[in-house]
Design a protein around this motif. Structure first.
Motif, PDB file in Angstrom:
ATOM      1  N   MET A   1      49.395   0.600  38.603  1.00  0.00           N
ATOM      2  CA  MET A   1      48.603  -0.350  38.920  1.00  0.00           C
ATOM      3  C   MET A   1      49.556  -1.512  39.354  1.00  0.00           C
ATOM      4  SD  MET A   1      46.214  -2.806  36.655  1.00  0.00           S
ATOM      5  CE  MET A   1      45.015  -1.236  36.142  1.00  0.00           C
ATOM      6  N   ILE A   2      49.146  -1.908  40.698  1.00  0.00           N
ATOM      7  CA  ILE A   2      49.996  -3.179  41.199  1.00  0.00           C
ATOM      8  C   ILE A   2      49.083  -4.299  41.508  1.00  0.00           C
ATOM      9  CG2 ILE A   2      51.243  -3.862  43.227  1.00  0.00           C
ATOM     10  CD1 ILE A   2      51.904  -0.833  43.905  1.00  0.00           C
ATOM     11  N   HIS A   3      49.564  -5.664  40.947  1.00  0.00           N
ATOM     12  CA  HIS A   3      49.112  -6.955  41.351  1.00  0.00           C
ATOM     13  C   HIS A   3      49.910  -7.694  42.104  1.00  0.00           C
ATOM     14  CE1 HIS A   3      46.159  -5.575  37.728  1.00  0.00           C
ATOM     15  NE2 HIS A   3      45.386  -6.215  38.754  1.00  0.00           N
ATOM     16  N   LEU A   4      49.365  -8.403  42.970  1.00  0.00           N
ATOM     17  CA  LEU A   4      49.890  -9.337  43.735  1.00  0.00           C
ATOM     18  C   LEU A   4      49.747 -10.765  43.452  1.00  0.00           C
ATOM     19  CD1 LEU A   4      49.503  -7.618  47.228  1.00  0.00           C
ATOM     20  CD2 LEU A   4      51.389  -6.982  45.619  1.00  0.00           C
ATOM     21  N   TYR A   5      50.550 -11.620  43.271  1.00  0.00           N
ATOM     22  CA  TYR A   5      50.473 -12.820  42.886  1.00  0.00           C
ATOM     23  C   TYR A   5      50.857 -13.942  43.914  1.00  0.00           C
ATOM     24  CZ  TYR A   5      49.163 -11.365  38.032  1.00  0.00           C
ATOM     25  OH  TYR A   5      48.552 -10.864  37.056  1.00  0.00           O
ATOM     26  N   GLU A  24      51.640 -10.259  52.752  1.00  0.00           N
ATOM     27  CA  GLU A  24      51.383 -11.850  53.173  1.00  0.00           C
ATOM     28  C   GLU A  24      52.695 -12.573  52.678  1.00  0.00           C
ATOM     29  OE1 GLU A  24      47.963 -13.601  52.231  1.00  0.00           O
ATOM     30  OE2 GLU A  24      46.618 -11.844  52.415  1.00  0.00           O
ATOM     31  N   ASP A  25      53.023 -13.726  53.576  1.00  0.00           N
ATOM     32  CA  ASP A  25      54.183 -14.505  53.370  1.00  0.00           C
ATOM     33  C   ASP A  25      54.264 -15.436  52.025  1.00  0.00           C
ATOM     34  OD1 ASP A  25      55.355 -13.732  55.655  1.00  0.00           O
ATOM     35  OD2 ASP A  25      54.623 -15.454  56.699  1.00  0.00           O
ATOM     36  N   ASP A  26      52.864 -15.579  51.419  1.00  0.00           N
ATOM     37  CA  ASP A  26      53.027 -16.432  50.217  1.00  0.00           C
ATOM     38  C   ASP A  26      52.829 -15.274  48.991  1.00  0.00           C
ATOM     39  OD1 ASP A  26      50.440 -15.331  50.774  1.00  0.00           O
ATOM     40  OD2 ASP A  26      49.298 -17.007  50.082  1.00  0.00           O
ATOM     41  N   VAL A  27      52.771 -14.106  49.252  1.00  0.00           N
ATOM     42  CA  VAL A  27      53.045 -13.513  48.009  1.00  0.00           C
ATOM     43  C   VAL A  27      54.678 -13.463  47.382  1.00  0.00           C
ATOM     44  CG1 VAL A  27      53.107 -10.888  47.026  1.00  0.00           C
ATOM     45  CG2 VAL A  27      51.482 -11.703  48.676  1.00  0.00           C
ATOM     46  N   ILE A  28      54.320 -14.112  46.073  1.00  0.00           N
ATOM     47  CA  ILE A  28      55.602 -14.389  45.416  1.00  0.00           C
ATOM     48  C   ILE A  28      55.813 -13.616  44.130  1.00  0.00           C
ATOM     49  CG2 ILE A  28      54.494 -15.974  43.787  1.00  0.00           C
ATOM     50  CD1 ILE A  28      57.726 -16.634  45.843  1.00  0.00           C
ATOM     51  N   TRP A  29      54.926 -12.715  43.782  1.00  0.00           N
ATOM     52  CA  TRP A  29      55.288 -12.136  42.578  1.00  0.00           C
ATOM     53  C   TRP A  29      54.442 -10.559  42.828  1.00  0.00           C
ATOM     54  CZ3 TRP A  29      52.853 -12.727  37.232  1.00  0.00           C
ATOM     55  CH2 TRP A  29      53.365 -11.677  36.414  1.00  0.00           C
ATOM     56  N   ILE A  30      55.089  -9.585  42.605  1.00  0.00           N
ATOM     57  CA  ILE A  30      54.620  -8.128  42.655  1.00  0.00           C
ATOM     58  C   ILE A  30      54.746  -7.635  41.146  1.00  0.00           C
ATOM     59  CG2 ILE A  30      54.637  -6.055  43.541  1.00  0.00           C
ATOM     60  CD1 ILE A  30      55.892  -7.319  46.122  1.00  0.00           C
ATOM     61  N   ASP A  31      53.562  -7.370  40.562  1.00  0.00           N
ATOM     62  CA  ASP A  31      53.622  -7.047  38.962  1.00  0.00           C
ATOM     63  C   ASP A  31      52.929  -5.613  39.077  1.00  0.00           C
ATOM     64  OD1 ASP A  31      53.873  -6.990  36.170  1.00  0.00           O
ATOM     65  OD2 ASP A  31      52.008  -7.541  35.996  1.00  0.00           O
ATOM     66  N   MET A  32      53.930  -4.596  38.443  1.00  0.00           N
ATOM     67  CA  MET A  32      53.578  -3.168  38.609  1.00  0.00           C
ATOM     68  C   MET A  32      53.628  -2.915  37.236  1.00  0.00           C
ATOM     69  SD  MET A  32      56.551  -2.002  41.578  1.00  0.00           S
ATOM     70  CE  MET A  32      55.407  -0.376  41.905  1.00  0.00           C
ATOM     71  N   LEU A  33      52.335  -2.141  36.885  1.00  0.00           N
ATOM     72  CA  LEU A  33      52.108  -1.881  35.336  1.00  0.00           C
ATOM     73  C   LEU A  33      51.703  -0.376  35.299  1.00  0.00           C
ATOM     74  CD1 LEU A  33      51.615  -2.177  32.347  1.00  0.00           C
ATOM     75  CD2 LEU A  33      49.107  -2.892  33.045  1.00  0.00           C
ATOM     76  N   ASP A  34      52.662   0.234  34.910  1.00  0.00           N
ATOM     77  CA  ASP A  34      52.542   1.890  34.661  1.00  0.00           C
ATOM     78  C   ASP A  34      52.498   2.382  36.231  1.00  0.00           C
ATOM     79  OD1 ASP A  34      52.699   2.381  32.048  1.00  0.00           O
ATOM     80  OD2 ASP A  34      50.794   2.017  31.797  1.00  0.00           O
ATOM     81  N   PRO A  35      53.109   2.078  37.020  1.00  0.00           N
ATOM     82  CA  PRO A  35      53.094   2.311  38.314  1.00  0.00           C
ATOM     83  C   PRO A  35      53.283   3.954  38.717  1.00  0.00           C
ATOM     84  CG  PRO A  35      55.402   1.568  38.100  1.00  0.00           C
ATOM     85  CD  PRO A  35      54.511   1.395  36.717  1.00  0.00           C
TER      86      PRO A  35
END
Length: 325
Positions: A1-5, A24-35
């Protein structure tokens, strides 16, 4: 699961199927949970980096935990979790800085990540400041670690009061009650031990982050990293102090268990000493010899009973003088 912040805290789930759309340029954090493998492949294609596997996150060599590959920076730290619901343990989390973004790879859900995601909208970050996001995330992890230590201190203080407090003085406690306290103490000893291990990895990560050029060139990020490092050092010292208190409490509880067991053995010893002389007298007059003149006296039976009582009372008086009773 990936969430983009995004900057401002907006959260968007990322699909792992199909062709990945450019970030997108304003995506600052990519959180990968159990990818999954597809999740890993998507991020690798989008950012041109090689993501560490779950097995590689467990490596303990510094060269495997902190290194640079091109413009990407790879770091790994262990975070304590499961504090509120059972035995505490550590989970290894990967932190990658690539193209001005922070990527986190984790296979568990420590509470600091939930808190940080909820607090993202308050952060003063701009696109391309992934290192600053990492500094804020480390600050959240350190704050949660401080809460864990405060929880441990409060619980240990309650156990100490139960073992040595006013209500415990002069009260005989069965060893089973103290054994229950030992189990509680061992639980919090494990918690503090895991917390110290986590702080050690966080200290190394914070030190490594401060050596990065992108951090040294940003005064706000550099100052925040310096504050985080100072907090980690203070918490490490405090954790050592708490661990020493737990060790003292553990040793003291074991000593009390030994005292209670010794008191039980002392009671048996006192009883045997008190009843030994009367048993000796009873044994003598229980022998079947013909020539025992006392057996034919009319007052022989009460005299024997009185002698047994007197010898038992004399043993009690002697034990009291020796301080055994």
């Amino acid at each position: 699961m990936i969430h983009l912040y995004k900057v401002g805290g907006a959260k968007t789930p990322m699909s792992s199927t199909g062709t990945p759309a450019p970030l997108e340029d304003d995506v600052i954090w990519i959180d990968m949970l159990d990818p999954t493998e597809d999740d890993m492949r998507q991020i690798e294609e989008l950012l041109g980096v090689v993501l560490p596997t779950r097995e590689s996150l467990k490596d303990i060599e510094p060269s495997s935990r902190y290194y640079t590959d091109g413009d990407a920076v790879y770091m790994t730290a262990s975070v304590v979790m499961n504090v509120d619901f059972g035995l505490a343990h550590l989970t290894d989390i990967g932190f990658i800085l690539a193209e001005g973004r922070l990527i986190t790879i984790r296979h568990a859900e420590p509470k600091p990540f939930f808190l940080f995601a909820a607090d993202m909208k308050r952060l003063e970050v701009a696109p391309g400041q992934g290192a600053k996001v990492l500094a804020y995330l480390l600050d959240t992890i350190v704050d949660r670690t401080a809460e864990i230590l405060e929880l441990a201190v409060a619980k240990i203080d309650n156990i100490s009061i139960a073992v040595f407090g006013e209500g415990a003085r002069g009260r005989r406690r069965p060893p089973a009650e103290l054994e229950e306290r030992l189990i509680e103490i061992s639980t919090y000893h494990r918690l503090v031990s895991k917390t110290r291990d986590s702080l050690t990895t966080l200290a190394r990560l914070a030190t490594y982050v401060q050596t990065l050029r992108r951090v040294r060139d940003d005064k706000a990020t550099k100052d925040l990293c310096r504050v985080v490092s100072h907090d980690i050092q203070s918490l490490s010292e405090h954790a050592g102090f708490v661990a020493s208190n737990i060790t003292f409490l553990l040793d003291s509880s074991l000593g009390l268990i030994n005292l209670e067991q010794n008191n039980i053995m002392k009671l048996f010893s006192v009883v045997s000493v008190v009843f030994a002389p009367p048993m000796l007298i009873a044994g003598i007059y229980g022998m079947n010899f013909d020539k025992m003149p006392e057996l034919h006296f009319s007052w022989g039976y009460p005299a024997a009973l009185g002698l047994m009582f007197l010898t038992g009372a004399a043993a009690v008086v002697w034990l009291r003088k020796r301080g055994w009773l």
